[in-house]
Design a protein around this motif. Structure first.
Motif: not given
Length: 395
Positions: A156-157, A180-181, A203-204, A224-226
């Motif tokens: 959920p955002a 975050e997800a 996430i933005h 940004l995925a890490y």
């Protein structure tokens, strides 16, 4: 005639009482309209479809060089389609498919939502994951926060109001979320995922919503995925820094759709109730005006000229009916086709730099929503450095 005369005498002598009775009747009619009829005009259709082209910029991380490779353009289709219908909700599949410009798959995900067609709110079902939020945004959205589920990130955002903007002349609300997800389940093709490592995202997310209809005009996410260690949860090196945003042509298309929906909502919720309320007043004044013009015409012309009045009234009525019919067609049925374009390219020779320039030209067009095979076609010929053949191709 006797009853009509008596009714007119009663209304004239009890005008306040007659107005009160009509207001009560009109209020009941308006209430019935707003509760029973208006929602049917505004509800999501059983064949609901929403689709937008997205420009995606991927910047993958090179673990050996310990630096990002640089941005690569890719194309994405973001879509919603009804795949089932139940008495109280619609079953909607939301898909997000990312491919390179040469159509090589990069990332794809699909979610299934259960949506109340009257308010576009997520429905709770015993056998499905609980989601609280909206497909896009609530109807007549205020500046209060609300929850939205974006297909990329199954979390959920909380969308928080940022500001009011104008896009192509349409007023929209700009909402922002930072959250975050975990995307491990969708990226099992990556090395050591999910056995040893997982993928998380910072996430933005930004949404631009038309507030009356709650229609999504555009969205953008910078993410940004890490990698992280599955045992310890420790954050490891990045995987990808990417951005997704609507192409310009999709934004223009969504503005047109939202404008029609906004007109429809305002028409059924405000214009029709207002007409129900003031219709007798308009009728009364039309009779007064008609009698006034009849007296004026009789005073300045002969008796036969008064026949012009019904003709004028008839023409005005036809004009008003035509304008109303055109407005209703625009609101409920108008669906413009997407323009298609053709571009001719003469390559001159087979040099690598020229081929690269043509690919860059095509990539720039994709950024603005012009995708080969969909809304644009290329005629590409090669004269092999022959001047006469080049002239023939151009002609």
């Amino acid at each position: 005639m006797f009853l009509k005369s008596k009714l007119q005498q009663f209304i004239a002598s009890h005008l306040v009482l007659a107005c009160g009775i009509y207001l009560i009747i009109a209020s009941l009619i308006i209430l019935a309209w707003l509760l029973l009829v208006s929602p049917e005009f505004k509800k999501m259709p059983d064949n609901f479809v929403y689709s937008a082209n997205i420009l995606s910029l991927d910047n993958f991380y090179d673990a050996k060089a310990q630096q990002f490779e640089g941005q690569h353009i890719s194309k994405t289709v973001f879509s919603f389609n009804v795949v089932g219908k139940e008495p109280n909700y619609l079953v909607i599949d939301n898909s997000f498919k990312v491919r390179t410009l040469s159509d090589k798959p990069i990332f794809a995900v699909s979610r299934r939502y259960f949506i109340d067609p009257y308010n576009e709110h997520q429905m709770e079902r015993p056998s499905a994951e609980k989601r609280d939020g909206y497909l896009f945004a609530p109807h007549y959205a205020t500046k209060q926060p609300y929850y939205y589920w974006h297909v990329n990130y199954d979390a959920p955002a909380l969308m928080v109001f940022s500001n009011t903007e104008k896009i192509n002349g349409l007023t929209v609300y700009h909402f922002i979320a930072h959250y975050e997800a975990d995307q491990t389940a969708n990226l099992t093709n990556l090395p050591d995922v999910p056995e040893k490592r997982g993928i998380k995202t910072d996430i933005h997310l930004q949404l631009w919503i038309e507030p009356v209809s709650g229609w999504l005009i555009k969205y953008q996410d910078n993410t940004l995925a890490y990698y992280y260690d599955r045992k310890t949860g420790q954050r490891l090196e990045p995987w990808n820094s990417f951005t997704n945003r609507y192409t310009q042509s999709s934004i223009e298309e969504k503005v047109q759709e939202a404008s029609r929906l906004k007109c429809k909502f305002l028409f059924v919720d405000f214009v029709i109730p207002l007409l129900i309320l003031i219709l007798p007043i308009l009728g009364y004044f039309s009779l007064v005006i008609q009698k006034f013009f009849q007296r004026v015409l009789s005073a300045i012309t002969n008796y036969y000229m008064s026949y012009l009045l019904p003709i004028v009234i008839t023409l005005l009525t036809i004009l008003l009916v035509g304008i109303s019919a055109g407005s209703l067609y625009y609101i409920f049925w108008y669906n413009p086709e997407t323009s298609k374009f053709t571009i001719g390219i003469s390559e001159w020779n087979d040099s690598y730099s020229l081929q690269s320039a043509i690919q860059g030209f095509k990539a720039g067009l994709v950024e603005y929503g012009f995708e080969e095979g969909k809304n644009i076609e290329f005629i590409i010929k090669n004269p092999h450095a022959d001047v006469l053949e080049q002239i023939n191709i151009i002609q």
